[in-house]
Design a protein around this motif. Structure first.
Motif, PDB file in Angstrom:
ATOM      1  N   ASP A  70     -22.081 -40.564  23.747  1.00 21.42           N
ATOM      2  CA  ASP A  70     -20.637 -40.445  23.949  1.00 21.42           C
ATOM      3  C   ASP A  70     -19.876 -40.865  22.690  1.00 21.42           C
ATOM      4  N   ILE A  71     -20.346 -40.371  21.551  1.00 25.30           N
ATOM      5  CA  ILE A  71     -19.689 -40.635  20.270  1.00 25.30           C
ATOM      6  C   ILE A  71     -19.377 -39.295  19.600  1.00 25.30           C
ATOM      7  N   ALA A  72     -18.427 -39.331  18.671  1.00 26.71           N
ATOM      8  CA  ALA A  72     -18.146 -38.163  17.831  1.00 26.71           C
ATOM      9  C   ALA A  72     -18.057 -38.647  16.392  1.00 26.71           C
ATOM     10  N   MET A  73     -18.612 -37.869  15.470  1.00 31.23           N
ATOM     11  CA  MET A  73     -18.703 -38.310  14.079  1.00 31.23           C
ATOM     12  C   MET A  73     -17.973 -37.333  13.160  1.00 31.23           C
ATOM     13  N   VAL A  74     -17.230 -37.890  12.211  1.00 32.60           N
ATOM     14  CA  VAL A  74     -16.547 -37.100  11.183  1.00 32.60           C
ATOM     15  C   VAL A  74     -17.204 -37.421   9.855  1.00 32.60           C
ATOM     16  N   PHE A  75     -17.682 -36.381   9.178  1.00 30.20           N
ATOM     17  CA  PHE A  75     -18.449 -36.564   7.950  1.00 30.20           C
ATOM     18  C   PHE A  75     -17.574 -36.386   6.711  1.00 30.20           C
ATOM     19  N   GLN A  76     -18.094 -36.870   5.595  1.00 31.13           N
ATOM     20  CA  GLN A  76     -17.448 -36.732   4.293  1.00 31.13           C
ATOM     21  C   GLN A  76     -17.272 -35.266   3.903  1.00 31.13           C
ATOM     22  N   SER A  77     -18.243 -34.427   4.273  1.00 32.29           N
ATOM     23  CA  SER A  77     -18.275 -33.044   3.792  1.00 32.29           C
ATOM     24  C   SER A  77     -17.579 -32.047   4.721  1.00 32.29           C
ATOM     25  N   TYR A  78     -16.851 -32.540   5.735  1.00 33.73           N
ATOM     26  CA  TYR A  78     -16.140 -31.722   6.731  1.00 33.73           C
ATOM     27  C   TYR A  78     -17.114 -31.045   7.702  1.00 33.73           C
ATOM     28  N   ALA A  79     -18.178 -30.399   7.175  1.00 33.38           N
ATOM     29  CA  ALA A  79     -19.207 -29.745   7.998  1.00 33.38           C
ATOM     30  C   ALA A  79     -18.612 -28.721   8.958  1.00 33.38           C
ATOM     31  N   LEU A  80     -17.672 -27.911   8.458  1.00 40.00           N
ATOM     32  CA  LEU A  80     -17.094 -26.843   9.277  1.00 40.00           C
ATOM     33  C   LEU A  80     -17.924 -25.571   9.127  1.00 40.00           C
ATOM     34  N   TYR A  81     -17.898 -24.734  10.162  1.00 39.42           N
ATOM     35  CA  TYR A  81     -18.578 -23.440  10.083  1.00 39.42           C
ATOM     36  C   TYR A  81     -17.683 -22.481   9.303  1.00 39.42           C
ATOM     37  N   PRO A  82     -18.123 -22.011   8.115  1.00 38.57           N
ATOM     38  CA  PRO A  82     -17.230 -21.234   7.235  1.00 38.57           C
ATOM     39  C   PRO A  82     -16.814 -19.890   7.805  1.00 38.57           C
ATOM     40  N   HIS A  83     -17.625 -19.311   8.719  1.00 40.44           N
ATOM     41  CA  HIS A  83     -17.326 -17.989   9.258  1.00 40.44           C
ATOM     42  C   HIS A  83     -16.472 -18.061  10.515  1.00 40.44           C
ATOM     43  N   MET A  84     -16.128 -19.287  10.954  1.00 35.85           N
ATOM     44  CA  MET A  84     -15.329 -19.463  12.171  1.00 35.85           C
ATOM     45  C   MET A  84     -13.911 -19.885  11.824  1.00 35.85           C
ATOM     46  N   THR A  85     -12.957 -19.420  12.627  1.00 40.52           N
ATOM     47  CA  THR A  85     -11.575 -19.845  12.475  1.00 40.52           C
ATOM     48  C   THR A  85     -11.432 -21.305  12.915  1.00 40.52           C
ATOM     49  N   VAL A  86     -10.238 -21.848  12.674  1.00 37.73           N
ATOM     50  CA  VAL A  86      -9.964 -23.222  13.112  1.00 37.73           C
ATOM     51  C   VAL A  86     -10.182 -23.348  14.616  1.00 37.73           C
ATOM     52  N   ALA A  87      -9.642 -22.412  15.378  1.00 43.57           N
ATOM     53  CA  ALA A  87      -9.783 -22.467  16.841  1.00 43.57           C
ATOM     54  C   ALA A  87     -11.249 -22.414  17.249  1.00 43.57           C
ATOM     55  N   GLU A  88     -12.030 -21.563  16.587  1.00 49.24           N
ATOM     56  CA  GLU A  88     -13.451 -21.431  16.928  1.00 49.24           C
ATOM     57  C   GLU A  88     -14.223 -22.688  16.542  1.00 49.24           C
ATOM     58  N   ASN A  89     -13.879 -23.303  15.400  1.00 45.58           N
ATOM     59  CA  ASN A  89     -14.519 -24.555  15.007  1.00 45.58           C
ATOM     60  C   ASN A  89     -14.226 -25.655  16.016  1.00 45.58           C
ATOM     61  N   LEU A  90     -12.973 -25.729  16.464  1.00 41.41           N
ATOM     62  CA  LEU A  90     -12.604 -26.764  17.424  1.00 41.41           C
ATOM     63  C   LEU A  90     -13.301 -26.557  18.769  1.00 41.41           C
ATOM     64  N   ALA A  91     -13.471 -25.303  19.147  1.00 42.17           N
ATOM     65  CA  ALA A  91     -14.022 -24.997  20.473  1.00 42.17           C
ATOM     66  C   ALA A  91     -15.541 -25.013  20.525  1.00 42.17           C
TER      67      ALA A  91
END
Length: 362
Positions: free
Chosen positions: A77-98
């Motif tokens: 039950d934890i969530a982690m935010v990394f230094q490198s963002y670690a976002l999916y480059p092919h996904m929009t903001v909404a898709e990354n959040l979802a």
């Protein structure tokens, strides 16, 4: 939300290297705790053990009322935010959040509600259709925060999330993180090597060196009463000045002496047992000032450099074998290479054992 408790937590690698030694502290429910120290001190390793990304070699880790030493990361039950963002480059903001919510099987209504709330909280509403490559570093870091936020975890873990941003953006996103914590009241553990981030964000700070906790306290208590020379030198910018020598009593007050060099400390409060013994005396840059005309307790220093930074000036000095920094309001000063008479504030001194570095209490 949940409190986090560590009792004697250790990390020892197969080669015998001790990365974290007997870490014991508690993060209260809803507290923002910062782990700070130089590179290689064990702070990120400690955070990764809390996240479940590093195996714990010894001790007990509790999140809420549950011991989680052997619990998988996804079940903590934890969530982690990394230094490198670690976002999916092919996904929009909404898709990354979802994305994470979809993997956990949440229904569309819940997903839409959570990402809408997160986007509004973080100012991302107008960016939901953008790809990460079309966003600034600060915006991408906000998306990374949002991806953690939609999880609604008991504990947020942030591993140097601002280190890839420039100075202006760091200040902006740091403010946003502080506001987010005040709004949510969620337990957060934040790792950084930047003492300014630690001092401005942390309700309490854990200072680490070589895998060992040096001190745990509020930012101002760490600044005003550092437990040892390491904490004294690490927290504060510019760093605390340290005068090394032997304490001596004279008719005019106390002095610290190193051979022919002497610095008078005036009527500083000292323990008589410290007299005639090697000592380290700490002086914050703002407590070292040009002496007034006719001042009784002064010593001379040569000006090596003057750094105007707008509302104040940092003056780099040398006195005897001691390199010193003085912080003063903008004013006329002698030129570089000339000497200046200095005075210290005797009620603002810090005394440390010269050998162990530990604080000596008057």
């Amino acid at each position: 939300m949940a409190k986090v408790q560590l009792q004697g937590v250790r990390k020892v690698y197969d080669n015998g290297q001790v990365a974290v030694k007997d870490a014991t502290f508690e993060v209260a429910d809803g507290e923002l705790m910062v782990l700070v120290g130089p590179s290689g001190c064990g702070k990120s390793t400690l955070l990764r053990m809390i996240a479940g990304l590093e195996e714990i070699s010894g001790g007990t880790l509790t999140i809420g009322e549950r011991v989680v030493n052997d619990v998988a990361p996804k079940d903590r039950d934890i969530a982690m935010v990394f230094q490198s963002y670690a976002l999916y480059p092919h996904m929009t903001v909404a898709e990354n959040l979802a994305f994470g919510l979809k993997l956990r099987g949440h229904d569309k209504a819940t997903i839409d509600k959570r990402i809408s709330e997160a986007a509004q909280t973080l100012g991302l509403t107008d960016m939901m259709d953008k790809l990460p490559k079309a966003m600034s570093g600060g915006q991408r870091q906000r998306v990374a925060l949002g991806r953690a936020l939609v999880r609604e975890p008991a504990v947020f873990l942030l591993d140097e999330p601002l280190s890839n941003l420039d100075a202006k953006l760091r200040h902006s996103v740091r403010t946003e993180i502080a506001q987010l914590h005040r709004k949510l009241g969620t337990t957060m553990i934040y790792v950084t090597h930047d003492q300014v981030e630690a001092m401005t964000l942390g309700q309490r700070i854990v200072v680490l060196k070589d895998g060992v906790i040096q001190q745990i306290d509020t930012p101002m208590e760490l600044y005003d009463r550092p437990a040892n020379l390491f904490v004294a030198g690490f927290l504060g910018s510019p760093a605390m000045n340290v005068l090394r020598g032997t304490l001596q009593a004279s008719a005019s007050g106390v002095v610290v002496s190193d051979g022919d060099w002497k610095a008078p400390l005036g009527h500083a409060t000292i323990d008589p047992r410290w007299l005639d013994k090697p000592i380290a005396v700490g002086v914050r840059p703002e407590h070292l000032q040009p002496a007034d005309a006719g001042a009784e307790w002064t010593f001379e220093a040569r000006i090596e450099g003057i750094e105007p930074v707008g509302n104040e000036i940092f003056v780099n000095l040398v006195s005897g074998q001691h390199a010193l920094t003085m912080r003063v309001a903008p004013r006329a000063l002698p030129a570089v290479g000339e000497t200046l008479k200095l005075a210290v504030q005797p009620n603002a001194l810090h005394f440390f054992d010269a050998e162990t570095g530990e604080r000596l209490n008057a």
